[in-house]
Design an enzyme around this catalytic site. Structure first.
Site, PDB file in Angstrom:
ATOM      1  N   ARG A  15     -86.862  61.088  21.441  1.00  0.00           N
ATOM      2  CA  ARG A  15     -86.215  60.368  20.334  1.00  0.00           C
ATOM      3  C   ARG A  15     -84.812  59.849  20.669  1.00  0.00           C
ATOM      4  NH1 ARG A  15     -87.037  64.691  15.783  1.00  0.00           N
ATOM      5  NH2 ARG A  15     -87.628  66.004  17.551  1.00  0.00           N
ATOM      6  N   GLY A 101     -80.627  73.960  25.513  1.00  0.00           N
ATOM      7  CA  GLY A 101     -79.686  73.017  26.117  1.00  0.00           C
ATOM      8  C   GLY A 101     -79.287  71.872  25.211  1.00  0.00           C
ATOM      9  N   ASP A 102     -79.959  71.741  24.069  1.00  0.00           N
ATOM     10  CA  ASP A 102     -79.623  70.634  23.167  1.00  0.00           C
ATOM     11  C   ASP A 102     -78.962  71.133  21.889  1.00  0.00           C
ATOM     12  OD1 ASP A 102     -81.753  71.834  21.913  1.00  0.00           O
ATOM     13  OD2 ASP A 102     -82.933  70.010  21.651  1.00  0.00           O
ATOM     14  N   ASN A 227     -81.652  65.700  18.523  1.00  0.00           N
ATOM     15  CA  ASN A 227     -82.886  65.018  18.885  1.00  0.00           C
ATOM     16  C   ASN A 227     -82.727  63.507  18.980  1.00  0.00           C
ATOM     17  OD1 ASN A 227     -84.658  67.378  18.920  1.00  0.00           O
ATOM     18  ND2 ASN A 227     -84.121  67.480  16.755  1.00  0.00           N
ATOM     19  N   ARG A 332     -52.674  51.889  35.641  1.00  0.00           N
ATOM     20  CA  ARG A 332     -53.962  52.129  36.315  1.00  0.00           C
ATOM     21  C   ARG A 332     -53.843  53.284  37.307  1.00  0.00           C
ATOM     22  NH1 ARG A 332     -55.063  46.355  38.544  1.00  0.00           N
ATOM     23  NH2 ARG A 332     -56.792  47.434  39.564  1.00  0.00           N
ATOM     24  N   ASN A 376     -33.907  47.169  37.831  1.00  0.00           N
ATOM     25  CA  ASN A 376     -34.161  46.399  36.617  1.00  0.00           C
ATOM     26  C   ASN A 376     -35.055  45.210  36.955  1.00  0.00           C
ATOM     27  OD1 ASN A 376     -33.013  46.033  33.657  1.00  0.00           O
ATOM     28  ND2 ASN A 376     -33.333  44.027  34.612  1.00  0.00           N
TER      29      ASN A 376
HETATM   30  C1  UD1 Z   1     -88.327  75.550  18.636  1.00  0.00           C
HETATM   31  C2  UD1 Z   1     -88.922  76.812  18.036  1.00  0.00           C
HETATM   32  C3  UD1 Z   1     -88.703  76.808  16.531  1.00  0.00           C
HETATM   33  C4  UD1 Z   1     -87.219  76.668  16.227  1.00  0.00           C
HETATM   34  C5  UD1 Z   1     -86.659  75.434  16.893  1.00  0.00           C
HETATM   35  C6  UD1 Z   1     -85.161  75.413  16.750  1.00  0.00           C
HETATM   36  C7  UD1 Z   1     -90.820  77.414  19.442  1.00  0.00           C
HETATM   37  C8  UD1 Z   1     -92.296  77.434  19.544  1.00  0.00           C
HETATM   38  N1  UD1 Z   1     -90.324  76.887  18.336  1.00  0.00           N
HETATM   39  O1  UD1 Z   1     -89.096  74.471  18.117  1.00  0.00           O
HETATM   40  O2  UD1 Z   1     -89.199  78.007  15.974  1.00  0.00           O
HETATM   41  O3  UD1 Z   1     -87.025  76.590  14.834  1.00  0.00           O
HETATM   42  O4  UD1 Z   1     -86.950  75.446  18.313  1.00  0.00           O
HETATM   43  O5  UD1 Z   1     -84.632  74.213  17.223  1.00  0.00           O
HETATM   44  O6  UD1 Z   1     -90.163  77.878  20.310  1.00  0.00           O
HETATM   45  N2  UD1 Z   1     -88.232  73.065  26.116  1.00  0.00           N
HETATM   46  C9  UD1 Z   1     -88.487  73.196  27.447  1.00  0.00           C
HETATM   47  N3  UD1 Z   1     -89.768  73.160  27.894  1.00  0.00           N
HETATM   48  C10 UD1 Z   1     -90.816  73.009  27.059  1.00  0.00           C
HETATM   49  C11 UD1 Z   1     -90.556  72.864  25.683  1.00  0.00           C
HETATM   50  C12 UD1 Z   1     -89.260  72.899  25.240  1.00  0.00           C
HETATM   51  O7  UD1 Z   1     -87.561  73.346  28.252  1.00  0.00           O
HETATM   52  O8  UD1 Z   1     -91.940  72.993  27.545  1.00  0.00           O
HETATM   53  C13 UD1 Z   1     -86.850  73.111  25.651  1.00  0.00           C
HETATM   54  C14 UD1 Z   1     -86.405  71.816  25.002  1.00  0.00           C
HETATM   55  O9  UD1 Z   1     -85.831  70.946  25.962  1.00  0.00           O
HETATM   56  C15 UD1 Z   1     -85.397  72.295  23.993  1.00  0.00           C
HETATM   57  C16 UD1 Z   1     -85.895  73.693  23.613  1.00  0.00           C
HETATM   58  O10 UD1 Z   1     -86.756  74.092  24.652  1.00  0.00           O
HETATM   59  O11 UD1 Z   1     -84.104  72.430  24.553  1.00  0.00           O
HETATM   60  C17 UD1 Z   1     -86.620  73.717  22.285  1.00  0.00           C
HETATM   61  O12 UD1 Z   1     -87.783  72.919  22.376  1.00  0.00           O
HETATM   62  P1  UD1 Z   1     -88.289  72.013  21.180  1.00  0.00           P
HETATM   63  O13 UD1 Z   1     -89.457  71.241  21.644  1.00  0.00           O
HETATM   64  O14 UD1 Z   1     -87.181  71.266  20.589  1.00  0.00           O
HETATM   65  O15 UD1 Z   1     -88.804  73.135  20.164  1.00  0.00           O
HETATM   66  P2  UD1 Z   1     -89.036  72.947  18.651  1.00  0.00           P
HETATM   67  O16 UD1 Z   1     -90.376  72.371  18.431  1.00  0.00           O
HETATM   68  O17 UD1 Z   1     -87.888  72.269  18.023  1.00  0.00           O
HETATM   69 MG    MG Z   2     -86.253  71.032  18.739  1.00  0.00          MG
END
Ligand code: UD1
Ligand code: MG
Length: 455
Positions: A15, A101-102, A227, A332, A376
């Protein structure tokens, strides 16, 4: 408080609609995942492992040696991501904190509090939760009759009743490392998304008779995940105010702080005043008693005491105490400007040293030059530092007087105390204390107009 942490940073971030991996997008001058790693380290993490996947090499390049890495080449869910760091987790004695990480707004003190809560309650897993007015999209915390956490249900798997729950999973946890390893081995992808859910580890641990709990966070903002670009800007607004308030509490005055953008890694001394619409980028150090006037932009600038700057740009340069810059000056990279200097309106400096007390008041370009003290510059001086192929240096001694509209064709040296007549184009060195005039002599033609009329 010793612990290690794993940062999930493998996701694509569709997104964001970006070529850049989501976790490398920046708020306040620092990539999202770097905020998380820094918070983790500030909280006392001994070791940090980032799980990288999407554009892993790009992420690794940016983070460099600040953490260890585990690679998740296919994104099969949060549980699967943590599995990739199993070797790292196996070596942890004690607790491991899982962070996303986000989610850059998480504070070091919150991580510390969660770890302390986890240890105090002797839990094998503690999920960090928040109660939100609108919980849509988040995993819901299902608690039992005794108030203990039973499981986490994802939005897509939730029943209508479960969707009413407003306590959500932040996606951040504290685990006993060995219990986590045990639970990861038992994970299966039996859910609506066909993914390995990290959240399922809680139920697995409960079923094995282990203790699982929830630590409810005080400041909901801290769990905000990013996101898209709207959320990026919202998170940045919060971070910006955190940064600005910290400076204000350290004795910095800010006029309309909402309009002031200061990146992470900036130092500002007390009694300095920052005016509206100022941008101060990472690596800048401003001492005490300065005024940074409206519309200025400083990047990796070193500013000594009592400098005042108005609507000017200063990049990778040092400005000495009591110096006045602007309005509309452009300093600069690689300049060293002395004390009590005046760099006035529409003055550009580049790769030059300017001695104490020198005045460059208006409309002047000084590039690749070494200028002494007390010089100057008249209006409109130009160092002609480029011959079309190469750059050359100009040196100007102490206490020189450069007349208006002078060109200094470099390489050229002007001796101490020399005077240059206005309108000169200087191509040869000037010995000290000489007056140099390098322009055509004026000729006045008497009766010229009458003569032309007659013609
Ligand atoms: C996850 C949680 C949810 C929580 C939410 C909070 C699970 C199943 N669900 O959902 O309960 O409320 O976070 O934001 O854990 N990532 C990876 N590899 C993957 C999938 C994800 O590294 O295969 C990382 C993403 O980059 C991100 C984090 O894990 O930083 C969370 O993944 P995301 O897909 O956002 O999980 P949500 O569906 O939001
Ligand atoms: Mg998420």
């Amino acid at each position: 408080m010793s612990f290690s942490s794993v940062i999930l940073a493998a996701g694509m971030g569709t997104r964001m609609k970006s070529e850049k991996p989501k976790v490398l997008h920046e708020i306040c001058g620092k990539p999202l995942c770097k905020w998380v790693i820094d918070a983790s380290k500030a909280a006392g993490a001994d070791d940090v492992c980032a799980v990288i996947g999407h554009k892993a090499e790009t992420v690794r390049e940016v983070l460099g040696g600040m953490c260890e890495y585990a690679v998740q080449s296919e994104q099969k869910g949060t549980g699967h991501a943590v599995m990739q760091a199993a070797d790292f987790i196996k070596n942890v004695k004690g607790s491991v904190v899982i962070l996303n990480g986000d989610t850059p707004l998480i504070k070091a003190e919150t991580i510390q509090k969660a770890v302390a809560y986890h240890k105090e309650h002797c839990e094998q897993a503690t999920v960090i939760t928040a109660v939100l007015p609108d919980a849509t999209g988040y995993g819901r915390i299902v608690r039992g009759s005794n108030g203990g956490v039973l499981k986490i249900v994802e939005q897509k798997d939730a029943t209508d009743a479960e969707k009413q729950i407003r306590e959500v999973n932040s996606g951040m946890y504290v685990f006993d490392a060995q219990s986590l390893v045990y639970a990861l081995e038992k994970l299966t992808p039996n859910n609506a998304q066909g993914e390995y859910y990290l959240t399922d580890t809680l139920e697995i641990l409960l079923n094995a008779g282990k203790k699982v709990g929830g630590y409810a966070i005080e400041d909901n903002y801290e769990i905000s995940g990013i996101n898209d670009r709207v959320q990026l800007s919202e998170a940045e607004a919060i971070m910006r105010m955190r940064i600005n308030k910290a400076h204000m509490r350290n004795g910095v005055t800010m006029r309309i702080p909402e309009s002031i953008y200061i990146e992470d890694g900036v130092e500002i001394g007390s009694d300095t005043e920052i005016c509206p619409n100022v941008t101060i980028k990472s690596g800048t150090k401003i001492s005490s008693g300065c005024v940074i006037g409206s519309g200025s932009m400083l990047q990796e600038a070193m500013i000594d005491d009592n400098v005042d700057i108005l609507s000017s740009v200063i990049i990778k340069s040092h400005v000495g105490s009591g110096t006045h810059v602007g309005p509309f000056a452009y300093i600069r990279p690689d300049c060293t400007v002395g004390s009590d200097v005046k760099v006035g309106d529409f003055v550009e400096l580049k790769n030059s040293a300017i001695g104490d007390g020198t005045k460059i008041s208006h409309l002047t370009y000084i590039g690749d030059s070494d200028v002494g003290k007390g010089v100057n510059f008249g209006c409109g001086t130009v160092t002609v530092n480029y011959d079309g192929k190469k750059k050359h240096r100009t040196t100007i001694g102490d206490n020189c007087f450069i007349g208006c509209n002078t060109n200094l064709v470099s390489p050229v040296n002007v001796g101490d105390g020399a005077y240059i007549a206005a309108g000169s184009t200087i191509t040869d060195d000037i010995p000290e204390d000489n007056l140099s005039i390098a322009r055509a002599r004026q000729v006045n033609k008497q009766g010229w107009k009458d003569k032309r009329k007659a013609e």
